[in-house]
Design an enzyme around this catalytic site. Structure first.
Site, short mmCIF file in Angstrom:
data_model
loop_
_atom_site.label_atom_id
_atom_site.label_comp_id
_atom_site.label_asym_id
_atom_site.label_seq_id
_atom_site.Cartn_x
_atom_site.Cartn_y
_atom_site.Cartn_z
CB THR A 1 14.15 -8.69 -43.33
OG1 THR A 1 14.40 -8.79 -44.74
CG2 THR A 1 15.46 -8.84 -42.62
CB CYS B 1 8.80 -9.06 -48.89
SG CYS B 1 9.31 -7.41 -48.33
#
Length: 231
Positions: free
Chosen positions: A83, A196
């Site tokens: 992430t 992202c």
């Protein structure tokens, strides 16, 4: 082949892409029945997301440090945090382990440099777009990042958490993300970073005119480079 350690579940939708990409890349490079030597520690993202909203970053750092140490003890030769947002606490994780933490921005910067670009747009969570931890990482390596205005930041953040992290990929939200990319292009962005790991579920290279830098794929490929390296 070295063993890759993944800290995932943030969200599991993109972690599944990591697993798939890494194994497909190993198979493509080595052929036959080859697949990755891989360890995965997956979290409950609801708990992580709540701590993010409350600003409990020290607690999050302690949690990821513990997971990284467990992966290392189990035999991981490198660690990836799957992430962008949680790279806010990447320095604490790297300091706690004696193997490389492959930072998600590193292969992305390499790809941007290879494309000969210096100014790019960055889409991601509100944390990634509005705070300095990722913007400064790129700037320190000669890459200027432009981000959407606050209203669009809020909408991109909403799409990520309320839709993509839950497997909901809608045409209407894709249009919004493409609109954000186009606005950044008009501001001077020569390319777009999907900053992202879920954004690649929606936005593809054919959707925009600029080069697209998919941090999920680039990060996974960097893990394979390390796993197959002689170092």
């Amino acid at each position: 082949m070295k063993t890759i350690g993944l800290i995932g579940g943030m969200s599991w939708e993109s972690t599944a892409l990591y697993y798939q990409t890494i194994n497909r890349e190993i198979a493509a490079r080595k052929g036959g029945l080859h697949s990755a030597k891989l360890l995965l520690a997956s979290v409950d993202f609801a708990e992580i997301g709540e701590k993010q909203k409350l600003g409990e970053w020290d607690a999050l750092a302690a949690q990821l440090v513990d997971l990284a140490k467990k992966l290392r003890s189990a035999g991981a030769d490198c660690i990836l945090i799957c992430t962008n947002t949680m790279h806010k606490i990447a320095p604490q994780v790297q300091a706690a382990i004696d193997v490389p933490l492959i930072h998600i921005a590193t292969p992305t910067i390499t790809a941007i440099e290879a494309a000969g670009l210096s100014t790019v747009g960055l889409l991601g969570t509100k944390f990634t777009m509005s705070e300095r931890f990722m913007l400064e990482r790129y700037a320190d390596n000669g890459v200027r990042c432009l981000v959407p205005d606050e209203g669009m930041q809020n909408e991109v953040h909403r799409i990520i958490f309320d839709e993509l992290c839950q497997g909901d990929v809608s045409d209407s939200s894709r249009v919004t993300l493409i609109t954000a990319c186009e606005a950044l292009r008009k501001q001077g962005a020569q390319g777009i970073i999907l900053g992202c790991t879920e954004l690649t579920l929606s936005v593809k290279p054919q959707h925009i005119v600029q080069p697209l830098f998919d941090t999920t794929a680039l990060h996974a490929q960097a893990a394979v480079d390390f796993a197959l390296s002689k170092i």
